[in-house]
Design a protein around this motif. Structure first.
Motif, short mmCIF file in Angstrom:
data_model
loop_
_atom_site.label_atom_id
_atom_site.label_comp_id
_atom_site.label_asym_id
_atom_site.label_seq_id
_atom_site.Cartn_x
_atom_site.Cartn_y
_atom_site.Cartn_z
N ARG A 28 0.86 -1.18 0.00
CA ARG A 28 0.00 0.00 0.00
C ARG A 28 0.89 1.23 0.00
NH1 ARG A 28 -3.92 2.20 4.93
NH2 ARG A 28 -4.41 4.21 3.95
N VAL A 29 0.62 2.17 -0.90
CA VAL A 29 1.45 3.38 -1.03
C VAL A 29 0.77 4.55 -0.36
CG1 VAL A 29 2.52 5.00 -2.62
CG2 VAL A 29 2.52 2.56 -3.16
N ILE A 30 1.50 5.23 0.52
CA ILE A 30 1.04 6.46 1.17
C ILE A 30 1.94 7.58 0.70
CG2 ILE A 30 0.73 7.68 3.35
CD1 ILE A 30 0.20 4.98 4.67
N ASP A 31 1.37 8.59 0.05
CA ASP A 31 2.13 9.73 -0.43
C ASP A 31 2.19 10.78 0.67
OD1 ASP A 31 3.25 11.93 -1.74
OD2 ASP A 31 2.12 11.61 -3.58
N ALA A 32 3.37 11.06 1.17
CA ALA A 32 3.53 12.05 2.24
C ALA A 32 3.37 13.48 1.75
CB ALA A 32 4.89 11.88 2.92
N GLY A 33 3.31 13.66 0.45
CA GLY A 33 3.06 14.99 -0.10
C GLY A 33 4.15 16.00 0.18
N GLY A 34 5.38 15.51 0.33
CA GLY A 34 6.48 16.42 0.63
C GLY A 34 6.56 16.84 2.08
N HIS A 35 5.68 16.31 2.93
CA HIS A 35 5.70 16.65 4.35
C HIS A 35 6.77 15.84 5.09
CE1 HIS A 35 2.22 19.04 3.70
NE2 HIS A 35 1.35 18.05 3.65
N TYR A 36 6.95 16.19 6.35
CA TYR A 36 7.91 15.48 7.19
C TYR A 36 7.34 14.14 7.63
CZ TYR A 36 10.53 19.85 7.53
OH TYR A 36 11.25 20.98 7.25
N VAL A 37 8.19 13.14 7.63
CA VAL A 37 7.86 11.82 8.16
C VAL A 37 8.79 11.60 9.35
CG1 VAL A 37 7.71 9.35 7.69
CG2 VAL A 37 7.23 11.00 5.86
N ALA A 38 8.21 11.37 10.52
CA ALA A 38 9.02 11.31 11.76
C ALA A 38 8.56 10.15 12.63
CB ALA A 38 8.87 12.62 12.53
N PRO A 39 9.40 9.75 13.58
CA PRO A 39 8.92 8.78 14.58
C PRO A 39 7.83 9.42 15.42
CG PRO A 39 11.08 9.64 15.18
CD PRO A 39 10.80 10.15 13.82
N GLY A 40 6.90 8.62 15.89
CA GLY A 40 5.83 9.16 16.74
C GLY A 40 6.39 9.72 18.03
N PHE A 41 5.72 10.73 18.56
CA PHE A 41 6.16 11.38 19.79
C PHE A 41 5.90 10.45 20.99
CE2 PHE A 41 4.67 15.24 17.28
CZ PHE A 41 5.93 15.44 16.72
N ILE A 42 6.79 10.51 21.97
CA ILE A 42 6.69 9.70 23.18
C ILE A 42 6.58 10.64 24.37
CG2 ILE A 42 7.83 7.96 24.60
CD1 ILE A 42 9.41 7.17 22.03
N ASP A 43 5.44 10.64 25.02
CA ASP A 43 5.17 11.55 26.15
C ASP A 43 5.30 10.77 27.45
OD1 ASP A 43 4.42 13.61 27.77
OD2 ASP A 43 2.53 14.04 26.73
N ILE A 44 6.37 11.03 28.19
CA ILE A 44 6.63 10.26 29.41
C ILE A 44 6.02 10.92 30.67
CG2 ILE A 44 8.70 9.21 28.46
CD1 ILE A 44 10.40 11.12 30.12
N HIS A 45 5.21 11.95 30.46
CA HIS A 45 4.56 12.63 31.60
C HIS A 45 3.30 13.32 31.08
CE1 HIS A 45 5.20 15.30 35.43
NE2 HIS A 45 3.91 15.03 35.23
N VAL A 46 2.17 12.66 31.27
CA VAL A 46 0.90 13.21 30.78
C VAL A 46 -0.23 12.72 31.70
CG1 VAL A 46 0.75 11.31 29.11
CG2 VAL A 46 -0.70 13.33 28.80
N HIS A 47 -1.12 13.63 32.05
CA HIS A 47 -2.20 13.33 32.99
C HIS A 47 -3.57 13.17 32.32
CE1 HIS A 47 0.18 14.21 36.66
NE2 HIS A 47 0.77 15.11 35.90
N GLY A 48 -3.76 13.82 31.19
CA GLY A 48 -5.08 13.77 30.58
C GLY A 48 -5.16 14.54 29.29
#
Length: 410
Positions: free
Chosen positions: A46-66
């Motif tokens: 399956r091909v996903i075209d990023a459209g020239g946008h940034y492709v990055a690792p997902g963010f990891i939030d080690i401190h979040v309450h809600g």
């Protein structure tokens, strides 16, 4: 059924140390197989075209309450799942749900709710374990932590909490409290990260704590000691200790409110992107309209006022939590602190993964890593969130089509 092969094309792919221009990313069975500047020949993918946008690792939030109107102290599985789904829309693919200072009974109850939610979380940011923030804090540096429940470490109590759940991955403590240093050693023995927080500690206290397992400073500058004077002599506090002890990691609330640009720049200059993790410390008002809200549980929490992009105590004497989402952290570091985008992304991905000891599976776009991938534009607006090769958020699609074979492994 195995997950489908996916090829992301036409993307500015952010790896830990460079950006692959007009690159391609190939994913198989929920893991990254290859990154290339040339075409990756996978005819049936399956091909996903990023459209020239940034492709990055997902963010990891080690401190979040809600977020999204829910809090991890709400004592129901639905709130856990709602928070996870809310933050996934803003690029967070993994998080440490954080519980506040409370009674032993409430903390254990939150741990049980976490375990129930983790077993059914298939649509939002995946859970990495629980962060307990409190109740062993300094009353003088309590911030918005409820003073009714602040106390010294009690072995009878914390052993009961520790024995109640294997999901605890981090515990924030004031190291100068009686019994806090041996408590840190016990946490380390159990594979739990001890963190310094809401504390009036001096440098000597921090150094002693560091020698006994404390390796992270919770929300640097917020609710902690700096240079202080006692009997006419000056002493360094936690802030100075964080800079002096090179091996201490720090986290910062980069919402553009808790810390001004000059302090963001100072942290980056001294600690650098490899020792600094970006966190939201978000409460339930994240991704919600401003106005009145509650910090902590709806039944026993603290009333707060959300205005100017941050939660405040009703008398406006202090902040009472962040309303940030992870995309805002990146924008803040890039635009307010003049930090290169690649370093800002590293502080929200590679660094928190390493702090949690998960650098071998998440936090970077590289072969054999989990396919936790996001796509965002120049303004860090999230265009797609993918967890282990499954798309959980795609704002340009009317619906996200889930099936049995594209639910990620919780």
């Amino acid at each position: 059924m195995s997950k489908s092969d996916i090829k992301i094309i036409n993307g500015e792919i952010i790896t830990p140390y460079r950006i692959v221009r007009n690159g391609q990313l190939f994913i198989r069975n929920g893991r990254i197989e290859a990154i290339s500047e040339r075409d990756i020949d996978v005819p049936d993918a399956r091909v996903i075209d990023a459209g020239g946008h940034y492709v990055a690792p997902g963010f990891i939030d080690i401190h979040v309450h809600g977020g999204g109107g829910s809090d991890f102290m709400d004592d129901n599985v639905e709130s856990f799942l709602a928070v996870a789904e809310t933050h996934a829309r803003y690029g967070t693919t993994a998080m440490l749900p954080t519980v506040l200072t409370n009674t032993k009974v409430e903390i254990i109850r939150s741990l049980k709710r976490y375990e129930q939610a983790a077993a059914s979380n298939m649509r939002g940011s995946r859970f990495l374990g629980v962060h307990i923030e409190g109740p062993y804090f300094s009353m003088e540096q309590r911030g918005a932590q409820d003073p009714r429940y602040i106390r010294d470490p009690d072995p009878a109590e914390y052993f009961e909490i520790l024995d109640s759940s294997s999901s605890i991955k981090r515990w924030s403590v004031a190291p100068e409290k009686k019994g806090a240093v041996p408590f840190g050693s016990i946490l380390r023995e159990r594979g739990i990260l001890p963190s310094i927080a809401h504390s009036d500690a001096l440098y000597s206290d921090v150094a002693h704590a560091f020698e006994n397992g404390y390796s992270l400073v919770t929300h640097l500058y917020s609710a902690m000691s700096g240079v202080t004077r006692r009997n006419a002599f000056r002493y360094g506090g936690i802030i100075e200790s964080a800079y002096l002890i090179d091996e201490l990691d720090v986290e910062i609330i980069a919402d553009g409110r808790h810390l001004p640009p000059e302090l963001l720049k100072l942290v980056y200059k001294i600690k650098g992107p490899d020792r600094t993790a970006l966190i939201t410390d978000a409460m339930r008002a994240a991704a919600m309209p401003e106005g009145n809200s509650i910090l902590g549980s709806l039944t026993d929490g603290i009333e707060v006022l959300v205005e100017d992009g941050v939660a405040k105590l009703p008398d406006r004497s202090a902040f009472a939590g962040s309303t940030a989402t992870a995309d805002r952290l990146i924008r803040t570091m890039r635009d307010m602190a003049d930090i290169p985008l690649i370093d800002a992304v590293r502080m929200a991905t590679t660094t928190p993964a390493r702090i949690l000891g998960l650098q071998g599976s998440i936090g970077a776009l590289a072969p054999r890593m989990d396919a936790d991938v996001i796509i965002f534009d120049n303004d860090v607006n999230i265009k797609m969130t993918m967890i282990q090769g499954c798309i959980v958020y795609e704002p340009d699609s009317e619906t996200t089509n889930f099936s049995e074979n594209n639910e990620y492994d919780s």
